[in-house]
Design a protein around this motif. Structure first.
Motif, PDB file in Angstrom:
ATOM      1  N   LEU A 144       0.847  -1.188   0.000  1.00  0.00           N
ATOM      2  CA  LEU A 144       0.000   0.000   0.000  1.00  0.00           C
ATOM      3  C   LEU A 144       0.885   1.241   0.000  1.00  0.00           C
ATOM      4  O   LEU A 144       2.010   1.225   0.503  1.00  0.00           O
ATOM      5  CB  LEU A 144      -0.898   0.039   1.240  1.00  0.00           C
ATOM      6  N   LEU A 145       0.357   2.328  -0.559  1.00  0.00           N
ATOM      7  CA  LEU A 145       1.088   3.590  -0.600  1.00  0.00           C
ATOM      8  C   LEU A 145       0.135   4.727  -0.281  1.00  0.00           C
ATOM      9  O   LEU A 145      -0.982   4.785  -0.812  1.00  0.00           O
ATOM     10  CB  LEU A 145       1.693   3.798  -1.995  1.00  0.00           C
ATOM     11  N   ILE A 146       0.564   5.644   0.583  1.00  0.00           N
ATOM     12  CA  ILE A 146      -0.169   6.892   0.801  1.00  0.00           C
ATOM     13  C   ILE A 146       0.653   7.998   0.168  1.00  0.00           C
ATOM     14  O   ILE A 146       1.844   8.146   0.444  1.00  0.00           O
ATOM     15  CB  ILE A 146      -0.393   7.164   2.298  1.00  0.00           C
ATOM     16  N   THR A 147       0.014   8.781  -0.695  1.00  0.00           N
ATOM     17  CA  THR A 147       0.751   9.783  -1.455  1.00  0.00           C
ATOM     18  C   THR A 147      -0.168  10.925  -1.891  1.00  0.00           C
ATOM     19  O   THR A 147      -1.386  10.770  -1.941  1.00  0.00           O
ATOM     20  CB  THR A 147       1.390   9.140  -2.703  1.00  0.00           C
ATOM     21  N   PHE A 148       0.448  12.055  -2.225  1.00  0.00           N
ATOM     22  CA  PHE A 148      -0.272  13.162  -2.840  1.00  0.00           C
ATOM     23  C   PHE A 148      -0.179  13.106  -4.366  1.00  0.00           C
ATOM     24  O   PHE A 148      -0.936  13.775  -5.056  1.00  0.00           O
ATOM     25  CB  PHE A 148       0.312  14.507  -2.376  1.00  0.00           C
ATOM     26  N   ASP A 149       0.768  12.345  -4.886  1.00  0.00           N
ATOM     27  CA  ASP A 149       1.071  12.363  -6.314  1.00  0.00           C
ATOM     28  C   ASP A 149       0.738  11.019  -6.953  1.00  0.00           C
ATOM     29  O   ASP A 149       1.408  10.024  -6.722  1.00  0.00           O
ATOM     30  CB  ASP A 149       2.558  12.688  -6.522  1.00  0.00           C
ATOM     31  N   ILE A 150      -0.308  10.992  -7.792  1.00  0.00           N
ATOM     32  CA  ILE A 150      -0.695   9.760  -8.481  1.00  0.00           C
ATOM     33  C   ILE A 150      -0.563   9.929  -9.992  1.00  0.00           C
ATOM     34  O   ILE A 150      -1.209   9.216 -10.764  1.00  0.00           O
ATOM     35  CB  ILE A 150      -2.137   9.343  -8.105  1.00  0.00           C
ATOM     36  N   SER A 151       0.302  10.829 -10.420  1.00  0.00           N
ATOM     37  CA  SER A 151       0.412  11.158 -11.841  1.00  0.00           C
ATOM     38  C   SER A 151       0.876   9.980 -12.692  1.00  0.00           C
ATOM     39  O   SER A 151       0.546   9.898 -13.869  1.00  0.00           O
ATOM     40  CB  SER A 151       1.357  12.339 -12.027  1.00  0.00           C
ATOM     41  N   ASP A 152       1.644   9.060 -12.137  1.00  0.00           N
ATOM     42  CA  ASP A 152       2.155   7.932 -12.922  1.00  0.00           C
ATOM     43  C   ASP A 152       1.568   6.606 -12.446  1.00  0.00           C
ATOM     44  O   ASP A 152       2.184   5.558 -12.591  1.00  0.00           O
ATOM     45  CB  ASP A 152       3.685   7.885 -12.849  1.00  0.00           C
ATOM     46  N   MET A 153       0.348   6.655 -11.894  1.00  0.00           N
ATOM     47  CA  MET A 153      -0.228   5.447 -11.297  1.00  0.00           C
ATOM     48  C   MET A 153      -1.591   5.117 -11.891  1.00  0.00           C
ATOM     49  O   MET A 153      -2.488   4.644 -11.198  1.00  0.00           O
ATOM     50  CB  MET A 153      -0.326   5.612  -9.784  1.00  0.00           C
ATOM     51  N   GLU A 154      -1.735   5.341 -13.215  1.00  0.00           N
ATOM     52  CA  GLU A 154      -3.013   5.090 -13.871  1.00  0.00           C
ATOM     53  C   GLU A 154      -3.426   3.621 -13.803  1.00  0.00           C
ATOM     54  O   GLU A 154      -4.614   3.293 -13.889  1.00  0.00           O
ATOM     55  CB  GLU A 154      -2.952   5.529 -15.339  1.00  0.00           C
ATOM     56  N   ASP A 155      -2.455   2.724 -13.666  1.00  0.00           N
ATOM     57  CA  ASP A 155      -2.744   1.296 -13.639  1.00  0.00           C
ATOM     58  C   ASP A 155      -3.082   0.783 -12.240  1.00  0.00           C
ATOM     59  O   ASP A 155      -3.333  -0.415 -12.061  1.00  0.00           O
ATOM     60  CB  ASP A 155      -1.551   0.507 -14.190  1.00  0.00           C
ATOM     61  N   LEU A 156      -3.105   1.683 -11.251  1.00  0.00           N
ATOM     62  CA  LEU A 156      -3.372   1.280  -9.870  1.00  0.00           C
ATOM     63  C   LEU A 156      -4.688   1.880  -9.391  1.00  0.00           C
ATOM     64  O   LEU A 156      -5.258   2.776 -10.018  1.00  0.00           O
ATOM     65  CB  LEU A 156      -2.224   1.741  -8.968  1.00  0.00           C
ATOM     66  N   ILE A 157      -5.167   1.377  -8.254  1.00  0.00           N
ATOM     67  CA  ILE A 157      -6.374   1.915  -7.629  1.00  0.00           C
ATOM     68  C   ILE A 157      -5.960   2.999  -6.641  1.00  0.00           C
ATOM     69  O   ILE A 157      -5.103   2.780  -5.787  1.00  0.00           O
ATOM     70  CB  ILE A 157      -7.149   0.806  -6.901  1.00  0.00           C
ATOM     71  N   ALA A 158      -6.569   4.189  -6.756  1.00  0.00           N
ATOM     72  CA  ALA A 158      -6.252   5.319  -5.868  1.00  0.00           C
ATOM     73  C   ALA A 158      -7.530   5.766  -5.170  1.00  0.00           C
ATOM     74  O   ALA A 158      -8.450   6.266  -5.811  1.00  0.00           O
ATOM     75  CB  ALA A 158      -5.642   6.471  -6.663  1.00  0.00           C
ATOM     76  N   ARG A 159      -7.580   5.583  -3.847  1.00  0.00           N
ATOM     77  CA  ARG A 159      -8.760   5.969  -3.054  1.00  0.00           C
ATOM     78  C   ARG A 159      -8.493   7.298  -2.358  1.00  0.00           C
ATOM     79  O   ARG A 159      -7.503   7.425  -1.621  1.00  0.00           O
ATOM     80  CB  ARG A 159      -9.051   4.897  -1.999  1.00  0.00           C
ATOM     81  N   PRO A 160      -9.335   8.308  -2.542  1.00  0.00           N
ATOM     82  CA  PRO A 160      -9.132   9.594  -1.859  1.00  0.00           C
ATOM     83  C   PRO A 160      -9.201   9.431  -0.342  1.00  0.00           C
ATOM     84  O   PRO A 160     -10.075   8.736   0.180  1.00  0.00           O
ATOM     85  CB  PRO A 160     -10.296  10.457  -2.364  1.00  0.00           C
ATOM     86  N   LEU A 161      -8.270  10.062   0.360  1.00  0.00           N
ATOM     87  CA  LEU A 161      -8.261  10.021   1.824  1.00  0.00           C
ATOM     88  C   LEU A 161      -8.778  11.335   2.400  1.00  0.00           C
ATOM     89  O   LEU A 161      -9.786  11.382   3.077  1.00  0.00           O
ATOM     90  CB  LEU A 161      -6.844   9.748   2.340  1.00  0.00           C
TER      91      LEU A 161
END
Length: 309
Positions: A144-161
């Motif tokens: 798991l990763l917590i981050t502000f930057d998801i610009s290069d993570m189109e292939d992953l699931i990103a849930r807003p915190l």
């Protein structure tokens, strides 16, 4: 050598019919049409060139050669069933190791209470916690990763915190040595403390960009609590999350109608469908904590949009 492709399902159904003594009972237990079971067993008999089943009264039993085939196949099929059951059990157990990568500044303010509570609740889980500012993209379904930057993570699931809003703060001790701050233009001349080396601050007012200023931090420390402590000791001015200083009467909010651009935090992971139970439960714990944190800041909010970190 002939491939066993196509044989496995037929052999499985044959063994189940022998075990239950009935095509109908087998079909009902497995949730497949009776005609399918009969057809697949006939297909197996044709491929082997052997008659495997025969009627004896009301029961369907294995022929003599069918019994030999059953003895050869049943133990292997049982091992497959046991192996699949073990895999399912392991996936459903709240156990194993989970890797969690988090910016160092998130640890004390958000992550530590979640992780500590989670570990107490699930004693069979081990968490490999990495505190850094590097983007470590999840590579497996246990990361798991917590981050502000998801610009290069189109292939992953990103849930807003949550959405982080920052204001500008300094101690009364520090401000006593400076002219009164009444305008944005005075900010670059102050002694800046920061959590990273970003030297350009976009300043907003009423949701509109008003100005971008350039600062050169005298101190950069990648821990929000350490940064807050430095501001309290009068070392300078810092952009701080509003939630961290709401109850701190020692700090003065400069130009409170102005703020830095909001930053959306995300929880990122690789897969949703095949998550181990330990990972799913940690995701739920993190999301629940983010919801409670937002509710504490803004009880009337029904969704995370502009709440403070």
């Amino acid at each position: 050598m002939d491939s066993i492709f196509g044989y496995i399902d037929d052999a499985y159904l044959f063994c189940k019919v022998v075990e239950h003594g009935s095509v109908l009972k087998t079909a009902n237990l497995l949730g497949v049409p009776q005609s399918t079971v009969s057809r697949r067993i006939s297909s197996l008999e044709e491929r082997l060139g052997l008659r495997l089943l025969e009627k004896k009264g009301r029961e369907l039993t294995a022929t003599e050669v069918g019994r030999l085939v059953f003895e050869q196949l049943s133990s292997g099929i049982e091992q497959v069933e046991i192996g699949l059951a073990n895999i399912t059990e392991q996936m459903e157990q709240v156990a194993g190791t989970v890797r969690l990568s988090v910016p160092h500044s998130f640890y004390h303010s958000f992550v530590a209470p979640v992780v500590e509570s989670y570990l107490k609740r699930y004693p069979n889980v081990h968490i490999d916690l990495g505190l850094n500012h590097d983007q470590i993209k999840p590579q497996t379904n246990r990361e798991l990763l917590i981050t502000f930057d998801i610009s290069d993570m189109e292939d992953l699931i990103a849930r807003p915190l949550f959405t982080a809003r920052h204001g500008f703060f300094a101690s009364s001790e520090y401000l006593a040595t400076r002219p009164k701050i009444t305008d944005i233009s005075q900010l670059p001349q102050l002694d800046w403390l920061a959590i990273d080396n970003n030297q350009t601050l976009a300043i907003y007012r009423n949701e509109r960009l008003e100005e971008s200023i350039h600062v050169k931090p005298r101190l950069v420390v990648n821990d929000i609590q350490a940064l807050l402590d430095a501001v309290e000791r009068g070392l300078g001015v810092a952009s701080l999350p509003l939630r961290h200083v709401q109850t701190n009467s020692n700090l003065i909010h400069l130009l409170p109608e102005h703020y830095r651009s909001d930053r959306q935090a995300f929880l990122v992971y690789k897969d949703r469908k095949y998550q181990p139970k330990a990972v799913k439960s940690l995701i739920d714990a993190i999301l629940s904590s983010a919801n409670k944190m937002d509710a504490a800041v803004n009880p009337t909010s029904k969704k995370r949009s502009t709440n403070e970190s």
